[in-house]
Design a protein around this motif. Structure first.
Motif, short mmCIF file in Angstrom:
data_model
loop_
_atom_site.label_atom_id
_atom_site.label_comp_id
_atom_site.label_asym_id
_atom_site.label_seq_id
_atom_site.Cartn_x
_atom_site.Cartn_y
_atom_site.Cartn_z
N TYR A 25 -18.44 -49.91 21.15
CA TYR A 25 -17.38 -50.00 22.16
C TYR A 25 -16.57 -51.27 21.98
N ASP A 26 -15.24 -51.12 21.92
CA ASP A 26 -14.31 -52.24 21.82
C ASP A 26 -13.65 -52.43 23.18
N PRO A 27 -14.03 -53.47 23.95
CA PRO A 27 -13.45 -53.62 25.29
C PRO A 27 -11.96 -53.94 25.28
N ALA A 28 -11.46 -54.55 24.20
CA ALA A 28 -10.03 -54.86 24.14
C ALA A 28 -9.19 -53.60 24.11
N ALA A 29 -9.72 -52.55 23.46
CA ALA A 29 -8.98 -51.29 23.37
C ALA A 29 -9.52 -50.23 24.33
N ASP A 30 -10.62 -50.52 25.02
CA ASP A 30 -11.32 -49.54 25.86
C ASP A 30 -11.56 -48.26 25.06
N ARG A 31 -12.16 -48.44 23.89
CA ARG A 31 -12.35 -47.30 23.00
C ARG A 31 -13.72 -47.35 22.35
N TRP A 32 -14.38 -46.18 22.28
CA TRP A 32 -15.65 -46.01 21.59
C TRP A 32 -15.41 -45.36 20.23
N GLU A 33 -16.28 -45.65 19.28
CA GLU A 33 -16.33 -44.91 18.03
C GLU A 33 -17.79 -44.56 17.74
N VAL A 34 -18.02 -43.34 17.31
CA VAL A 34 -19.37 -42.89 17.01
C VAL A 34 -19.83 -43.48 15.69
N LEU A 35 -21.08 -43.98 15.64
CA LEU A 35 -21.61 -44.54 14.41
C LEU A 35 -21.97 -43.43 13.43
N PRO A 36 -21.86 -43.71 12.12
CA PRO A 36 -22.38 -42.75 11.14
C PRO A 36 -23.89 -42.61 11.31
N ALA A 37 -24.43 -41.54 10.76
CA ALA A 37 -25.87 -41.26 10.89
C ALA A 37 -26.69 -42.40 10.30
N ALA A 38 -27.71 -42.83 11.03
CA ALA A 38 -28.59 -43.90 10.56
C ALA A 38 -29.58 -43.35 9.54
N PRO A 39 -30.08 -44.21 8.63
CA PRO A 39 -31.02 -43.75 7.60
C PRO A 39 -32.47 -43.72 8.05
N VAL A 40 -32.70 -43.89 9.35
CA VAL A 40 -34.07 -43.86 9.90
C VAL A 40 -34.09 -42.92 11.09
N PRO A 41 -35.28 -42.41 11.47
CA PRO A 41 -35.36 -41.48 12.60
C PRO A 41 -34.96 -42.14 13.92
N GLY A 42 -34.53 -41.32 14.88
CA GLY A 42 -34.25 -41.80 16.22
C GLY A 42 -35.50 -42.31 16.90
N ARG A 43 -35.31 -43.18 17.90
CA ARG A 43 -36.45 -43.82 18.56
C ARG A 43 -36.03 -44.47 19.88
N ILE A 44 -36.99 -44.66 20.74
CA ILE A 44 -36.80 -45.39 21.99
C ILE A 44 -37.69 -46.63 21.93
N GLY A 45 -37.30 -47.67 22.67
CA GLY A 45 -38.11 -48.90 22.68
C GLY A 45 -37.86 -49.80 21.51
N ALA A 46 -36.75 -49.58 20.76
CA ALA A 46 -36.39 -50.46 19.66
C ALA A 46 -35.60 -51.66 20.18
N SER A 47 -35.31 -52.60 19.29
CA SER A 47 -34.52 -53.77 19.64
C SER A 47 -33.27 -53.80 18.78
N ALA A 48 -32.31 -54.65 19.16
CA ALA A 48 -31.12 -54.87 18.36
C ALA A 48 -30.73 -56.34 18.48
N VAL A 49 -30.47 -57.00 17.34
CA VAL A 49 -29.95 -58.36 17.34
C VAL A 49 -28.77 -58.43 16.38
N TRP A 50 -27.83 -59.30 16.69
CA TRP A 50 -26.63 -59.49 15.87
C TRP A 50 -26.81 -60.75 15.04
N THR A 51 -26.60 -60.61 13.72
CA THR A 51 -26.80 -61.73 12.80
C THR A 51 -25.52 -62.50 12.50
N GLY A 52 -24.39 -61.97 12.94
CA GLY A 52 -23.10 -62.50 12.54
C GLY A 52 -22.45 -61.62 11.50
N ARG A 53 -23.22 -60.72 10.92
CA ARG A 53 -22.71 -59.77 9.94
C ARG A 53 -23.21 -58.35 10.19
N GLU A 54 -24.48 -58.24 10.58
CA GLU A 54 -25.09 -56.93 10.80
C GLU A 54 -25.80 -56.89 12.14
#
Length: 395
Positions: A76-105
């Motif tokens: 989601y880009d708040p400046a444009a108020d617009r979502w874009e769907v991500l391409p398919a991930a190379p791993v199975p779906g899951r709940i209880g995962a984490s996400a951190v931003w490295t500055g690149r990924e």
């Protein structure tokens, strides 16, 4: 973006943490709804703010014992108020995962697809190229409902559980590991000892100048890379405050078995001062709150540069709350089990309740400071996952 998980509950509308009349924030600010995410509803999605986009992925859909892991994601880009769907991930779906931003990924790791399927792998998403890559398995095995932070060089993961399902509602395994995306390698980190690991109680993990700190059960622990150990931070903490009454004014419950709510964030550093002796020199502080649902949470702030503690205003928040620092002078909290959002003015040591946002009750929402605005999105609502959100603009 959040430090404790929670389940949907009835909507509550509690009084502000400190008696106060609505002032500048409420008078000058305004909420606006944002576009809904264009992916199927899922609860427990992993979320990360990149500085320009809110990236969300995974989670679970369905209810009761029939939930299914989701592999959908969006940005989601708040400046444009617009979502874009991500391409398919190379791993199975899951709940209880984490996400951190490295500055690149955005690094997604861990989580589960069912009681007997808990993951030790993950994937990295690059928003610039819109490409994924897989992450190797961690040396601590699979984990779900754990803690993850970015230190500036590595992702540290610890806690949670590796086998479903613990009898206690919140449990943290002591094993910890660090992942370096530059080398695509993991390394073991010293096990996290009690009281930061073990049964009974949420944990909140933050980073100050590259050093991870864990707030749990009224103790603040820090990692010492030189000795490869975790220990209590130095400094004398103020004595415990008398139990505060609940938001309705009723006395606090005696002998509650509820897991304590734990919130922590690193904030301040603007040199604009802070009540109660804080703010001198403009050094950042680790702001912490802890307590049980139904009581106001006790507040303390720790300054690593001087190893000093001070008491802060108590907070009216519940299980499923989220906290975020906003610049050098304030913090925001989504209070959990409601649509309530509160603002903490560091220099005044005061909480103010914002006008209610135009979204339903929820817990475990993503809470993001974009640099100019506050974004609240997702979470668990009364009738299932929420995929909408709102932005607060003020001053």
């Amino acid at each position: 973006m959040g430090s404790s998980s929670g389940s949907p509950a009835r909507e509550t509308r509690s009084a502000p943490t400190r008696p106060a009349t609505p002032v500048a924030a409420a008078e000058q600010g305004a909420w606006r709804r944002i576009a809904e995410a264009p992916i199927p509803p899922a609860g427990g999605m992993a979320t990360a703010w990149t500085g320009r986009q809110l990236v969300v992925w995974g989670g679970g859909s369905g209810g009761g014992g029939n939930w299914q892991p989701s592999a959908a994601g969006a940005a989601y880009d708040p400046a444009a108020d617009r979502w874009e769907v991500l391409p398919a991930a190379p791993v199975p779906g899951r709940i209880g995962a984490s996400a951190v931003w490295t500055g690149r990924e955005v690094l997604f790791w861990g989580g589960q697809a069912g009681p007997d399927t808990i993951f030790a792998d993950g994937a990295a998403y690059d928003p610039a190229t819109k490409r994924w890559r897989t992450l190797p398995a961690a040396p601590i095995g699979g984990r779900t409902q754990y803690e993850a932070v970015w230190t500036g060089r590595e992702m540290i993961v610890w806690g949670g559980f590796g086998r479903c399902c613990p009898i206690d509602s919140v449990i943290h395994d002591p094993a910890a590991a660090a992942f370096d995306p530059a080398t695509n390698r993991w390394r073991r980190v010293a096990d996290v000892p009690s009281p930061w690991s073990g049964d009974d109680g949420y944990a909140a993990t933050v980073v100050d100048e590259g050093r991870p700190l864990i707030w749990r059960r009224g103790h603040l622990g820090a990692d010492d890379p030189a000795s490869n150990t975790w220990s209590e931070v130095s400094g004398v903490r103020p004595p415990p405050a008398a139990p505060a009454p609940g938001p309705s004014g009723a006395p606090p419950p005696s002998g509650s078995t509820t897991d304590p709510v734990a919130l922590a964030a690193v904030g301040g550093g603007g040199g604009n001062g802070s009540a109660g002796g804080g703010g001198a020199g403009g050094a950042p502080e680790v702001f912490t709150w802890i307590g049980n649902t139904g009581q106001r949470l006790e507040g303390l702030a720790y300054r690593p540069s001087t190893s000093t503690w001070r008491r802060t205003a108590p907070l009216d928040a519940q299980t499923g709350s989220a906290i975020v620092a906003a610049g050098a002078d304030r913090l925001f909290v989504a209070a959990g089990q409601s649509a309530r959002v509160l603002e903490y003015r560091i220099g005044e040591d005061r909480w103010e309740e914002l006008p209610l946002p135009p979204i339903p009750t929820r817990s475990a929402a993503a809470l993001v400071w974009t640099g100019t605005e506050l974004l609240v999105w997702g979470g668990a609502g009364d009738e299932g996952p929420e995929m909408d959100g709102a932005i607060w603009h003020c001053c």
